[in-house]
Design a protein around this motif. Structure first.
Motif: not given
Lengths: 115, 257
Positions: B153-162
């Motif tokens: 998903v286009g997003n530089l924050v949340c995907p980094a955690t999973f």
């Protein structure tokens, strides 16, 4: 706002922990949230506030958050800086900007008090 | 804040690992205190490990593309398929909050692709990838994939955690976004192995000092591989294609663990 999904995972765990301990109510939840975990503490608290309101088991639970310190080691001179605040921009001793962090990326359910 | 009411977040976590409290407990009056000491990432990490083992067994290389919306993830994929789609069998899992437009763009290239719509959630997680991959395998050509590309998903924050079970995490920043993304969103860069600077054909029109962006990213993560190119003009693109060729060769040559 992935904090909401993480809080949902926490509530699921609390339900099974309460079942195992024959508890009817969770009184206190202690979390360790590392400064490099990618979790925003305020968003986590906000998510806990919202989701716990809809949940009889945890409605009155108090959320305690421990923010551990992180050690940043300078890759050039080995100087270490220990802080729970933001990542230092550069080494305080030699000014090098490559600092290697140890720990700090944890998100841990530490302890639960229930009755 | 996306997903703020939490109403959709139940749907994608169907396999929560339930914790067992083995810690010792002590009583105060009627209340009981139990030490748990369990990571909230544990359930996702366990599923990610199982995904990775599955990919290894099938000799598939998986990469996870992370960026802000509009950095050119889908365009990068289209051009990658045009250039090496005949020598490497590519399969794609697209993640978006709504619509299957991206998967339709990829399928139009003749490559198996499925769309995961998160319905509000800001990231993909490992159990979504587990389900998505099985769905992808049923698509025409989905049974002989060499390279699985997961477009997050286009997003530089949340995907980094999973962790999704990928072999390589690839973070993109496009020239119009500006060079300060590594400093502002460090986790996406500390957890990635590759940093792509895209849309370099626009460098004459934007203030984007490539050396500065590269330096800031390397300060956070000295082992990052940095590549700068334009997928549309083709300038510098061969470095990326060669990287993928090598990656597929390396992983396919490896014996499964």
């Amino acid at each position: 706002m992935h904090e909401i999904s993480l809080v949902q995972g926490l509530l699921d765990q609390l339900h099974s922990i309460a079942r195992e301990n024959n508890a009817k109510q969770v009184l206190r939840v202690t979390m360790i949230i590392g400064p490099l975990s990618g979790v925003v503490v305020e968003s986590f608290e906000f998510g806990f506030d919202i989701l716990s309101r809809q949940d009889d088991l945890v409605r009155d639970a108090k959320l305690e958050i421990i923010i551990p310190e992180v050690t940043y080691r300078c890759s050039n001179c080995g100087q270490e800086e220990v802080t729970s605040r933001a990542r230092p921009a550069q080494c305080a001793k030699c000014g090098d900007r490559i600092l290697i962090a140890t720990q700090g990326d944890d998100l841990i359910l530490r302890q639960v008090e229930m009755e | 804040m996306c997903d703020v009411c939490g109403c959709h977040t139940h749907s994608h976590g169907d396999k929560h690992d339930h914790s067992h409290s083995h810690g010792h407990s002590h009583s105060h009056d009627e209340s009981v205190i139990v030490d748990i000491n369990r990571s909230l990432f544990a359930a996702n990490d366990a599923m990610a490990r199982s995904n990775r083992e599955h990919f290894d067994t099938e000799k598939i290389v998986a990469i996870n593309l992370i960026s802000s919306p509009g950095s050119g993830k889908t365009t990068l994929l289209e051009h990658t398929i045009d250039r090496i789609g005949k020598e490497i069998n590519i399969g794609v899992i697209e993640g978006d909050i709504e619509t299957d437009r991206d998967a339709a763009r990829i399928r139009a290239k003749g490559v198996p692709a499925i769309q995961l719509t998160t319905g509000g959630a800001c990231h993909l997680d490992a159990s979504m990838i587990h389900r998505g991959f099985h769905q992808l395998q049923k698509e025409p050509g989905g049974d002989k994939i060499d390279l699985l590309v997961i477009e997050n998903v286009g997003n530089l924050v949340c995907p980094a955690t999973f962790d999704l079970g990928e072999h390589r995490r690839v973070v993109l920043v496009s020239v119009p976004e500006g060079p300060d993304k590594p400093a502002k969103y460090p986790k996406a860069f500390t957890t990635s192995q590759v940093f792509l600077i895209t849309k370099t054909d626009l460098l004459p029109y934007f203030d984007f000092p490539v050396p500065e962006a590269t330096r800031e990213a390397l300060e956070l993560n000295p082992s990052l591989e940095v590549m700068a190119f334009s997928a549309t003009s083709g300038e510098g693109f061969d470095i990326w294609l060669d990287y993928l060729r090598d990656l597929v060769k390396t992983v396919r040559g490896k014996q499964p663990a």
